[in-house]
Every structure is written in C-alpha cells, then in structure tokens.
Motif scaffolding. Structure first.
Motif, PDB file in Angstrom:
ATOM      1  N   ILE A  35      18.374 -31.755   9.166  1.00  0.00           N
ATOM      2  CA  ILE A  35      19.598 -32.102   9.093  1.00  0.00           C
ATOM      3  C   ILE A  35      20.724 -30.775   8.969  1.00  0.00           C
ATOM      4  O   ILE A  35      21.051 -30.159   9.580  1.00  0.00           O
ATOM      5  CB  ILE A  35      20.502 -33.249   8.526  1.00  0.00           C
ATOM      6  N   CYS A  36      19.548 -30.367   8.114  1.00  0.00           N
ATOM      7  CA  CYS A  36      20.579 -28.936   7.700  1.00  0.00           C
ATOM      8  C   CYS A  36      20.177 -27.428   8.260  1.00  0.00           C
ATOM      9  O   CYS A  36      20.826 -27.046   8.283  1.00  0.00           O
ATOM     10  CB  CYS A  36      19.806 -29.225   5.920  1.00  0.00           C
ATOM     11  N   LEU A  37      18.604 -27.238   8.544  1.00  0.00           N
ATOM     12  CA  LEU A  37      18.059 -26.330   9.521  1.00  0.00           C
ATOM     13  C   LEU A  37      18.496 -26.582  11.021  1.00  0.00           C
ATOM     14  O   LEU A  37      19.624 -25.457  10.926  1.00  0.00           O
ATOM     15  CB  LEU A  37      16.846 -27.286   9.684  1.00  0.00           C
ATOM     16  N   ILE A  38      18.829 -27.936  11.149  1.00  0.00           N
ATOM     17  CA  ILE A  38      19.677 -27.354  12.575  1.00  0.00           C
ATOM     18  C   ILE A  38      21.237 -27.178  12.032  1.00  0.00           C
ATOM     19  O   ILE A  38      21.898 -26.181  13.231  1.00  0.00           O
ATOM     20  CB  ILE A  38      19.964 -29.477  12.928  1.00  0.00           C
ATOM     21  N   GLY A  39      22.278 -27.347  11.170  1.00  0.00           N
ATOM     22  CA  GLY A  39      23.392 -27.228  10.719  1.00  0.00           C
ATOM     23  C   GLY A  39      23.700 -25.839  10.520  1.00  0.00           C
ATOM     24  O   GLY A  39      24.332 -25.280  11.039  1.00  0.00           O
ATOM     25  N   ALA A  40      22.689 -25.193  10.045  1.00  0.00           N
ATOM     26  CA  ALA A  40      22.154 -23.832  10.041  1.00  0.00           C
ATOM     27  C   ALA A  40      22.364 -23.416  10.978  1.00  0.00           C
ATOM     28  O   ALA A  40      22.708 -21.874  11.263  1.00  0.00           O
ATOM     29  CB  ALA A  40      20.911 -23.251   8.942  1.00  0.00           C
ATOM     30  N   TYR A  41      21.713 -24.079  12.540  1.00  0.00           N
ATOM     31  CA  TYR A  41      21.156 -23.264  13.549  1.00  0.00           C
ATOM     32  C   TYR A  41      22.358 -23.048  14.244  1.00  0.00           C
ATOM     33  O   TYR A  41      23.083 -21.885  14.608  1.00  0.00           O
ATOM     34  CB  TYR A  41      20.608 -23.505  14.641  1.00  0.00           C
ATOM     35  N   ALA A  42      23.401 -24.342  13.818  1.00  0.00           N
ATOM     36  CA  ALA A  42      24.417 -24.268  14.516  1.00  0.00           C
ATOM     37  C   ALA A  42      25.661 -22.739  13.963  1.00  0.00           C
ATOM     38  O   ALA A  42      26.159 -22.419  14.937  1.00  0.00           O
ATOM     39  CB  ALA A  42      25.485 -25.406  14.941  1.00  0.00           C
ATOM     40  N   TYR A  43      25.089 -23.188  12.917  1.00  0.00           N
ATOM     41  CA  TYR A  43      26.516 -21.827  12.014  1.00  0.00           C
ATOM     42  C   TYR A  43      26.087 -20.650  12.890  1.00  0.00           C
ATOM     43  O   TYR A  43      26.889 -19.472  13.061  1.00  0.00           O
ATOM     44  CB  TYR A  43      26.381 -22.398  11.015  1.00  0.00           C
ATOM     45  N   TYR A  44      24.577 -20.793  12.886  1.00  0.00           N
ATOM     46  CA  TYR A  44      24.175 -19.186  13.034  1.00  0.00           C
ATOM     47  C   TYR A  44      24.741 -19.097  14.141  1.00  0.00           C
ATOM     48  O   TYR A  44      25.619 -17.693  14.472  1.00  0.00           O
ATOM     49  CB  TYR A  44      22.652 -19.440  13.639  1.00  0.00           C
ATOM     50  N   ILE A 117      34.794 -21.948   3.959  1.00  0.00           N
ATOM     51  CA  ILE A 117      34.548 -20.705   4.215  1.00  0.00           C
ATOM     52  C   ILE A 117      33.682 -21.138   5.688  1.00  0.00           C
ATOM     53  O   ILE A 117      34.183 -19.634   6.748  1.00  0.00           O
ATOM     54  CB  ILE A 117      33.374 -20.005   4.174  1.00  0.00           C
ATOM     55  N   VAL A 118      32.965 -22.018   6.141  1.00  0.00           N
ATOM     56  CA  VAL A 118      32.440 -22.076   7.657  1.00  0.00           C
ATOM     57  C   VAL A 118      33.785 -22.321   8.504  1.00  0.00           C
ATOM     58  O   VAL A 118      33.687 -21.531   9.995  1.00  0.00           O
ATOM     59  CB  VAL A 118      31.741 -23.341   7.780  1.00  0.00           C
ATOM     60  N   ASP A 119      34.870 -22.509   8.462  1.00  0.00           N
ATOM     61  CA  ASP A 119      36.568 -22.720   8.905  1.00  0.00           C
ATOM     62  C   ASP A 119      37.227 -21.762   9.676  1.00  0.00           C
ATOM     63  O   ASP A 119      37.459 -21.370  10.476  1.00  0.00           O
ATOM     64  CB  ASP A 119      37.002 -23.925   9.168  1.00  0.00           C
ATOM     65  N   MET A 120      36.803 -20.435   8.511  1.00  0.00           N
ATOM     66  CA  MET A 120      36.903 -19.230   8.601  1.00  0.00           C
ATOM     67  C   MET A 120      36.677 -18.250   9.791  1.00  0.00           C
ATOM     68  O   MET A 120      35.731 -18.756  10.741  1.00  0.00           O
ATOM     69  CB  MET A 120      37.342 -18.720   7.503  1.00  0.00           C
ATOM     70  N   GLY A 121      38.206 -17.722  10.733  1.00  0.00           N
ATOM     71  CA  GLY A 121      37.318 -17.094  12.207  1.00  0.00           C
ATOM     72  C   GLY A 121      36.458 -15.976  11.377  1.00  0.00           C
ATOM     73  O   GLY A 121      35.537 -15.291  12.093  1.00  0.00           O
ATOM     74  N   TRP A 396      28.783 -30.449  19.722  1.00  0.00           N
ATOM     75  CA  TRP A 396      27.790 -30.331  18.661  1.00  0.00           C
ATOM     76  C   TRP A 396      27.464 -29.940  17.412  1.00  0.00           C
ATOM     77  O   TRP A 396      27.360 -29.860  17.070  1.00  0.00           O
ATOM     78  CB  TRP A 396      26.525 -30.604  19.781  1.00  0.00           C
ATOM     79  N   GLU A 397      28.494 -28.460  17.794  1.00  0.00           N
ATOM     80  CA  GLU A 397      28.247 -27.352  17.231  1.00  0.00           C
ATOM     81  C   GLU A 397      29.033 -28.207  15.572  1.00  0.00           C
ATOM     82  O   GLU A 397      28.217 -27.065  14.583  1.00  0.00           O
ATOM     83  CB  GLU A 397      28.439 -25.764  17.468  1.00  0.00           C
ATOM     84  N   GLU A 398      29.792 -28.566  16.299  1.00  0.00           N
ATOM     85  CA  GLU A 398      30.333 -28.891  14.768  1.00  0.00           C
ATOM     86  C   GLU A 398      30.069 -30.127  13.844  1.00  0.00           C
ATOM     87  O   GLU A 398      30.403 -29.921  13.151  1.00  0.00           O
ATOM     88  CB  GLU A 398      32.179 -29.337  15.223  1.00  0.00           C
ATOM     89  N   TRP A 399      29.832 -30.893  15.311  1.00  0.00           N
ATOM     90  CA  TRP A 399      28.737 -32.154  13.983  1.00  0.00           C
ATOM     91  C   TRP A 399      27.306 -31.856  13.912  1.00  0.00           C
ATOM     92  O   TRP A 399      27.517 -32.470  12.522  1.00  0.00           O
ATOM     93  CB  TRP A 399      28.608 -33.076  16.071  1.00  0.00           C
ATOM     94  N   ALA A 400      27.209 -31.045  14.338  1.00  0.00           N
ATOM     95  CA  ALA A 400      25.552 -30.151  13.493  1.00  0.00           C
ATOM     96  C   ALA A 400      26.070 -30.116  12.086  1.00  0.00           C
ATOM     97  O   ALA A 400      25.165 -30.389  10.648  1.00  0.00           O
ATOM     98  CB  ALA A 400      24.636 -29.841  14.142  1.00  0.00           C
ATOM     99  N   ILE A 401      27.137 -29.426  12.147  1.00  0.00           N
ATOM    100  CA  ILE A 401      27.560 -28.286  10.581  1.00  0.00           C
ATOM    101  C   ILE A 401      27.782 -29.425   9.904  1.00  0.00           C
ATOM    102  O   ILE A 401      27.543 -29.030   8.710  1.00  0.00           O
ATOM    103  CB  ILE A 401      28.716 -26.877  11.134  1.00  0.00           C
ATOM    104  N   ALA A 402      28.266 -30.150  10.221  1.00  0.00           N
ATOM    105  CA  ALA A 402      29.533 -31.215   8.910  1.00  0.00           C
ATOM    106  C   ALA A 402      28.483 -32.148   8.438  1.00  0.00           C
ATOM    107  O   ALA A 402      28.648 -32.478   7.579  1.00  0.00           O
ATOM    108  CB  ALA A 402      30.616 -31.794  10.588  1.00  0.00           C
ATOM    109  N   LEU A 403      27.316 -32.701  10.214  1.00  0.00           N
ATOM    110  CA  LEU A 403      26.458 -33.338   9.265  1.00  0.00           C
ATOM    111  C   LEU A 403      25.398 -32.440   8.047  1.00  0.00           C
ATOM    112  O   LEU A 403      25.368 -33.440   7.533  1.00  0.00           O
ATOM    113  CB  LEU A 403      25.906 -33.988  10.504  1.00  0.00           C
TER     114      LEU A 403
END
Lengths: 438, 299
Positions: A35-44, A117-121, A396-403
């Motif tokens: 789940i962390c890796l999916i979140g990291a990809y979404a953040y990328y 920090i993720v929320d910052m533009g 889905w990116e928001e869900w992935a990063i939040a999860l």
C-alpha cells in the motif's frame, strides 16, 4: 496485576523480548509495504502533474489530505494522555501501555508532517516557511508546535527505553548481529547506576509536564486552521476543546486496538490483563461522552438558530448528501462504543478491540466531515465554474496517498514492536519488586 | 572581406539602437553586445530610428530584448505612493454580459474554466428581486488572506492592493479557505500559458505568468494603473458597470463618465459586501435600483 508478582525478572525479560515475525506478521508487513508503494507512486504522479491529479478544486481546496492530517495530529495526542497525564497522576496500571501510546504518537505525528507536505502545491518551497515565515499565520504556529511535540515525543519514547536497551544488548539471543550493534549504538552510555536513574526520572517528569501544554497546543492550533476563518461550520469558539476531546478519544481507541493485537501476537496475557482492558474501556466511555458533549454544542447551537450561512451546511450534514456519513461517525464513533463499553461484558478484550476499531474509523470520517462539507458552502453562490468544482470525491491518487500514509504509520509501529520491547521490561520488573517488598 | 565585416558591424549597431528605441528601453548597458559573430541573412527588416527615419537592418542582427523585470519585487510589494485604489460596481447597469470576465481572462491568461471575475446571479431573500453581481477581489483593508499566509506570498500594499507573489507561494491554500468572497483560484495543474508568456519574469503587478501549484486572483491591474489606464474589466464593460479610481483624489471613472467617489456613494447609497465580517473591502456596490436592464435580459 496479582499474577505478575509471581514472575521472576528472568521470566519477565524472556516474555517481553521482541519476537520475529510469524507468517501473519510477514503477510501484514507485505500488505502495508505494498500500500505504501502504491501511495508513493501516486505521489510521484502528483509531483509530476501537480495537484490536478486530485479532485480538489477551487471551492473544495482542502480534501482528504487535510482531514488525514487532522486525524494524525488527533491520534498522536494519546501519547501525552497515557504517558504524561497518567504518570503525573501516579496511575500505576498504565505502565504496560505507555510505550504503545508513545510509538503511536511518534509515528502519527511523523506522518502528520509528511501528509501536510503532500498537500502543498509547491513542496519544493517548504523552506520558504523559514526564509519568509510570518509568525502571525496559524500555519507557522502549527509548524512550531508540531516540531516541538515530535521531539518531546521522541525523547519520551527514547529515555524510558534506555534501561531496556541495556538488557537487550546484554541478552545472548540468536538475533542478528546488526540489531545488537543497533541497541548498543542507541544506549551504550546507559550504565543503570543510581545517578543516571535519577537524571532519567527527572527528565521524564520534566518532559511529562512539558508535553501536556504542547499537546494541547498542537491540536488547538490545528483546530484554529479552521476556526480562524469565517466559514460556516468552522467559525466556532468551541473548536479547540472540540478537537482535543475528539483527539483523546481516537487516541484511546487506537491504543485499545493496538494493545489487543500486541497481546494476541506476543501472547502477553500476563502483562496486558483483562483488567487493563476494563480500565481502558472506562476511559474510552468517559472520552466518548466528552466528545459527544462537544458535538452537541457544535451542532445543536447553530442548528437552533439556523443562520442563513449555516443552514445549507447543516441541512447537508443532517439530512443531505453527507447525512449517512455524519450519522455513521456519530453512532459508530461515539454512541455505540459508549453503549457497549458501559457494560462489564463489553469491556472484555474482543468487544473492546472491535469498538476500538469503530472509534478510529468513525474518527477518520469525522475529520473528513469537518473539512469538506464546509468548503462546499461558501458565502457567495458557486457559479461561473465548471460542474466538477461543485462536488468533491477523492481521486484514486488521493485515496492511495492517504491510505499509504496510514499504512506507513502502521509500518513504523510494526517495526518498532519487532525491534524493541513494546512493554517496558525494566519498569515492569521494578514495579513488581516494589509490590513484592511492600 | 574586410569591407564586409565593417558593413555588418554598422548594420549591427543600427539594429541595436533602433530596436532599443522601438521597445523604449533606456538602459545604459547595451543588451546587444554580440556573444558570437552573426552572419547576415540578407533579409532586411524596416525599423523606425530614434530620429524618426525609417531604416533597414539585416534580420540576423535582431535579438529579442532579454527578460528584464521592469520593477523590482521590493517596489512591487510597496505599491504606488500616495494612491488608495477603489472600485465602484453599479449593479443597476449589469446585465451579465461578462465582457469584464472575458477581457480579464484573456489579459491575465487565466486557465480556461477558471475566472478571476465572476458574475453571480443573486437573490437575497425569497421575495426580493434578483440581480447580477460582478465580483472581483475585494482588496480588503483587513484582508483575511494576508493574515493567514505563512510566507508573505500574498501581501497588502500601501496603495490598498492585495497582490500575490507566485514565486514565493507554497500552495498551502489557507488564503482560499480564509477568503469569505471565494475570490481565489488555484493552478491545480499546468496553467496552460503559451511558452512566450511562461518564460517571462513573474510580476506581482501583472500576476503573470501563472505558475503551477500557486494561487491566483484579481489584481486590479496595477500595471495598467501605472500607465494611467483603467483595469481591463472597466474598459471592457460596454455598460459602464465598473468605476475605478483613487480614494485620495476622490474620483472614480468608467472611462466615459467620471464621478466624485464620495458623492457617488452618498447619492446612490453605496455599500460593501459582508460588512459584518470586518474585512473592510475596497470594492463598493451601488444597489440595483432604476435599472438599465431587467434581470431577465441577462439570463
């Protein structure tokens, strides 16, 4: 407690040693890492394309990143409750729970800082906060108190760990060499002589006193990020107390959940007894009642007046599109736990575990309900904007990063439990010796 | 060969002066110092020299003026001395044509779908009359957005304007949550400006070029004001809805008509939006009475 007094120090040390992951443990870690890796990809993806990958738009400019941030800050408050408040109040039974509470606090506050920090533009401009920081802005207050809280929490986790590190370093177990080195690196200066113990006890007491106002600050300031604006649903003088009571509740829920899992995995029935669950259950009831009280204040008073600006917002919560979520958060997050836990049977470990999860899940959605519906009810009508600006459902990116951030926090806790004794060894031995002599 | 070089140098110098004159650049350092030898292309371009003669220059010697900011960031943050800008919006004249909006969007290269000016259909109560209300940034004297900004990226100037420094904005969007007028927009993705605009130096006075991950809003066009011209929305409105001016001079104008600001507000009972919040806006509204157009004409 009586059954602990019959144990020898060797037995306690052996029981409380961290153990290697079993099959379930490995699956658990693998799922969290995935789940962390999916979140990291979404953040990328978000870094590449910008916040456009989220479903936040000009009206709903804060979404689940911010509600997740509030959730993390909330849950981290429990460290100060169990460690500091109980310690200063001489509550002895809480000893086996202090470290669980403190690691939850440290991992949650770490991920609170990351998710903001993720929320910052423009995350690469983070240092502007220091180069051009304006102390008048509540965000600066948050930066200051959260950093302070993180450091005090780490110290409150670390200093009581020192005697245990010595025990761990001296143990001739089959564990990997680097782990031994790691223990020695962290605590080789600890000799355990009376002088050191005196300093350590004094420092812990000072930190416990310090952390209480700082804990109140982190969540009060977080509530002020909302309460310092004019918006219906946020413009409330109740907000600081409302947030803090909710924070203690979700933190206590998290501790209950964690103590059940740790007890089960490490077979610690002798140390985390049914009595602990019983006592924690009563605390959860108290905190849930307190939070419910502030909720009544928060919603009933404006609903009684029904000012024009509040009306749309409250209608949406009570009977509109957010009603299922709103009543879910109230019932599952507060009312049902109170009803279950007031009964003696409800405070047995398994029902406690289930209500603990209910409290935490209810609390997560509660934070979402505090942030988003308000933004959908601005003072001026929403016109001249694309249709998708008028709704919000996370992408889905928001869900992935939040999860991913939630999994990350769980991962820190899991690895901590794997590497360090989750129940303080030395303190348990000392407490038992004191009992035996008295 | 020798002769050829000297000719091209003369050509080159001419080109330099002429272009400098054409763009009105009075810098003492010549930005046209050649970094490398340029071969003439043979294609000539006609230019107007400083003395008013039409001259011909080889195209190969023309170089674009490097992007030099006209005003420093410090000057842009200070504002125009002695001014206190104010806007008056006459609701009796608005029929939702949205020429203000399209001119503003065009001139500021606002991302399509977003608007700095919104024309809202308002109806205050069940039995009250509907009307059209253009909203710009209110340029509040107690700006909630400036109060909450953690890095001074949005700031209040001495001439009353609230502007944004997109080179400093960290994209936290606290200002958007704080603004009760919902005036701010955010560049969620690439702002979609053309390359020539995107390469420009960011100016707080033109709010251009918009940058990804930063906030934007109506700026009252201080670049136009410096040239003694009216903001784009004011001059674009065919019905003269917008009046812009200086409170210290006590005059506002929509281009065709000029009024004494205090008289206009007094005679027509001007008011500001959400006075109860204490934000002290710089935008005044004249109530929609004796209207030029029925509300329905704007539907």
């Amino acid at each position: 407690m009586e059954n602990i007094t019959t144990l020898t120090s060797e037995q306690i040390t052996k029981d409380l040693m961290p153990q290697q992951f079993g099959r379930n443990g490995k699956i658990w870690v693998a799922i969290l890492v995935l789940i962390c890796l999916i979140g990291a990809y979404a953040y990328y993806l978000q870094l590449k394309d910008g916040l456009i990958v989220t479903n936040m738009r000009d009206y709903v400019s804060w979404g689940i990143y911010i509600s997740n941030f509030v959730f993390f800050v909330a849950i981290s408050l429990v460290g100060s409750l169990i460690t500091a408040v109980f310690r200063l109040a001489n509550v002895e039974w809480s000893t086996p729970l202090t470290r669980i509470a403190e690691i939850i606090a440290v991992s949650a506050i770490t991920f609170a800082s990351l998710i903001i920090i993720v929320d910052m533009g423009r995350p690469e401009r983070l240092l502007n906060l220091f180069a051009y920081g304006r102390i008048q802005s509540p965000i600066m207050w948050d930066v200051i108190v959260i950093t302070t809280y993180l450091f005090i929490s780490i110290l409150l986790l670390y200093i009581p760990l020192l005697p245990d590190l010595k025990i761990m370093g001296e143990q001739d177990t089959k564990g990997p060499k680097w782990l031994k080195k790691f223990y020695r690196f962290l605590g080789s200066f600890w000799k355990g002589n009376p002088a050191q113990e005196k300093i350590s006890n004094k420092s812990i007491t000072i930190l416990c006193i310090l952390i209480i106002p700082v804990a109140f600050c982190i969540h009060t300031v977080t509530s002020w990020l909302f309460a310092t604006t004019y918006r219906p649903g946020w413009d409330s003088t109740n907000f600081g107390a409302y947030f803090i009571s909710g924070a203690f509740l979700v933190g206590a829920g998290a501790v209950v959940t964690a103590m059940f899992v740790v007890r089960k995995m490490y077979s610690l029935e002798k140390y985390i007894t049914e009595e602990h669950f019983d006592k924690m259950g009563k605390i959860v009831v108290l905190l849930a009642l307190l939070y419910l009280y502030f909720n009544v204040n928060e919603y009933l008073v404006p609903a009684f007046k029904m000012k024009k600006a509040e009306e749309g917002h409250l209608d949406e919560l009570f009977t509109g599109q957010f009603a299922p979520l709103f009543w879910f958060a109230i019932l599952v997050g507060m009312v049902i736990p109170i009803l279950v836990l007031v009964t003696k049977k409800g405070r047995k470990p398994l029902p406690m575990f289930i209500t603990g999860i209910m409290v935490v899940v209810g609390a997560w959605f509660k934070r979402y309900l505090i942030v988003t519906p308000t933004l959908l009810h601005p003072f001026l009508p929403m016109t001249n904007v694309p249709e998708n600006f008028k709704h919000y459902f996370p992408s889905w990116e928001e869900w992935a990063i939040a999860l991913g951030s939630l999994s990350g926090a769980l991962l820190i806790i899991t690895f901590f439990v794997r590497i360090f004794p989750i129940i303080p060894i030395q303190e348990t031995i000392t407490q038992q010796n004191e009992k035996a002599t008295s | 060969m020798n002769e050829h070089t000297s000719t091209s140098r003369r050509d080159f110098l001419l080109a330099g002066f002429a272009t400098a004159a054409a763009v009105g650049c009075s810098d003492s350092t010549n930005p046209f110092t050649p970094e490398m030898a340029v071969a003439p292309s043979g294609e000539k371009v006609k230019l107007l020299s400083v003395t008013g003669e039409i001259i011909e220059v080889d195209k190969a010697f023309l170089k674009p003026v490097p992007d030099v900011p006209q005003l420093s960031n410090a000057e842009e943050r200070k504002g125009i001395p002695g001014k206190k800008f104010v806007m008056v919006i006459d609701l009796a004249r608005c029929k939702n044509l949205r020429k203000c909006q399209s001119a503003c969007n065009h001139m500021h290269r606002v991302h399509s779908g977003q608007n700095w000016i919104k024309v809202l259909s308002m109806q205050d109560g069940e039995h009250t009359a509907p009307y059209w209300q253009p909203t710009t940034c209110m340029h509040c004297d107690e700006p909630p957005c400036v109060k909450v900004c953690p890095v001074d990226a949005t700031f209040k100037r001495q001439d009353g304007l609230v502007l944004i420094d997109s080179d400093r904005c960290i994209g936290c969007r606290f200002c958007m949550a704080a603004c009760p007028y919902s005036t701010r927009v955010f560049n969620w993705g690439d702002p979609g400006v053309t390359a020539d605009v995107a390469d420009q130096h960011y100016s707080c006075e033109t709010s251009m070029p918009q940058k990804k991950g930063t906030v934007g809003k109506c700026d009252f066009c201080p670049d136009m004001t410096r040239r003694n011209e009216l903001p784009h929305c004011v001059s674009a409105c065919p019905n003269g809805v917008f009046f812009f001016g200086d409170m210290n001079e006590d005059s506002v104008s929509n281009g065709a008509e000029t009024f004494r600001f205090s008289d206009l507000i007094k005679d027509k009972a001007g008011y500001r939006l959400m006075e109860d919040l204490g934000t002290k806006p710089s935008v005044y509204y004249l109530p929609p009475v004796n209207r030029n157009f029925p509300y329905e004409s704007g539907l």
